[in-house]
Structures are given as structure tokens and as C-alpha cells.
Design an enzyme around this catalytic site. Sequence first.
Site, PDB file in Angstrom:
ATOM      1  N   SER A  41       7.047   0.399   0.804  1.00  0.00           N
ATOM      2  CA  SER A  41       5.730   0.397   1.445  1.00  0.00           C
ATOM      3  C   SER A  41       5.413   1.653   2.238  1.00  0.00           C
ATOM      4  CB  SER A  41       5.582  -0.820   2.351  1.00  0.00           C
ATOM      5  OG  SER A  41       6.404  -0.687   3.496  1.00  0.00           O
ATOM      6  N   LYS A  78       5.866   0.494   9.845  1.00  0.00           N
ATOM      7  CA  LYS A  78       4.486   0.747   9.403  1.00  0.00           C
ATOM      8  C   LYS A  78       3.855   1.793  10.311  1.00  0.00           C
ATOM      9  CE  LYS A  78       4.598  -2.638   6.405  1.00  0.00           C
ATOM     10  NZ  LYS A  78       4.992  -2.326   5.070  1.00  0.00           N
TER      11      LYS A  78
END
Length: 181
Positions: A41, A78
Amino acid sequence: MEKKTWKSHLWDWFKPFLFAMVLTIFFRNLIFLPMTIEGASMIPTFQQDDEIIVRTIYHINRFDLIVFKDDSDRIFVKRVIGLPNEKLSYQNDQLYVDDILTKEPFLANSFVDKASGTWTSDFTLEEITGQITIPEDEYFVLGDNRRSSNDSRYFGFIPATDIIGETRMIYYPFKRLSIVQ
């Protein structure tokens, strides 16, 4: 002048090692945490199995790379896109914060350039969270690999209390040793 015994000489040699060990444990467990990246990701910023250093003393700004736990204690890395009390949206692959176009310089790379089509699908905060602005003490995060990221578009805002720290450094594999933006 008193002669030192062998025990006192040994103690003189041992004290610096003891001090170094205590400092190492302190920094290793309380200020800097090593972690391993799992998943795709955050490509190209982080690759599968990159080992990173996480600082547990931090101040969160837009585009910082944070490490946090979700409700099931899974650990994620993230990028912070939205800060508390902000309104955000994506239109035509562009980020708007409080209706102002905001550039994402970390997306200017060959991985994104080679991808065809839209990198970040259009959405408004209200469409995906039901709220117009990001709540106080919460953050909106996205993975850099927007097409393959489980992030705030799916699990919502990240409470400040769930944040473990901030990362900016890959320390292993050595060929990827770097400070990341």
C-alpha cells in the site's frame, strides 16, 4: 594514594558498557522503534519487507508518514492527508483541502507516472465518512499506492491516540537505506 583492586578496575571498565546498554534499551524501546513493512500500500515509498525506524516523539503535519494500530491491533503505515478540522476532497486526481488545490509532491515519481488512468478516485470526505470535516484529534490517511491501499477511505479517521509514531527512514535492506519524504 590507595591502590585499586582488580574489582574496582573491572567496575571502572564495566560502567560505560552498562550505561551504553541502558541508553540503547531506552532509545530502542521508548523513542525509536524498528518495524517491518508488510504489503504494497505504500509503494513506491516503502517496499514489502523494508525495515523502518519509527520515532515515538513526533508532531503530525500534512504528508507525514505515520504508524498506527487499528481496532484489531494490526499495524499500518500511511501518509497523513487531512488534519483535524479540515475539509478535503479529490477531484480529477487532485487533492483539495478546504477547497484549495494542494499538491502532493511525493506522487511525482516513475511508479505513478507509468500507471495509466486515475491514481486517486474522486471523493469528498462527506461521501465516504458522512462528515464534512475531520474531527478534532483525528486524521485522514491514504497509502501512496492509492489503487491498492486499505486506508481512511475504508476504515475512516485515525484517532491521535492510535498513532504509534512517525517514520522517515528505511534502514534495511542497506541498498534502500534512505530518508523518505
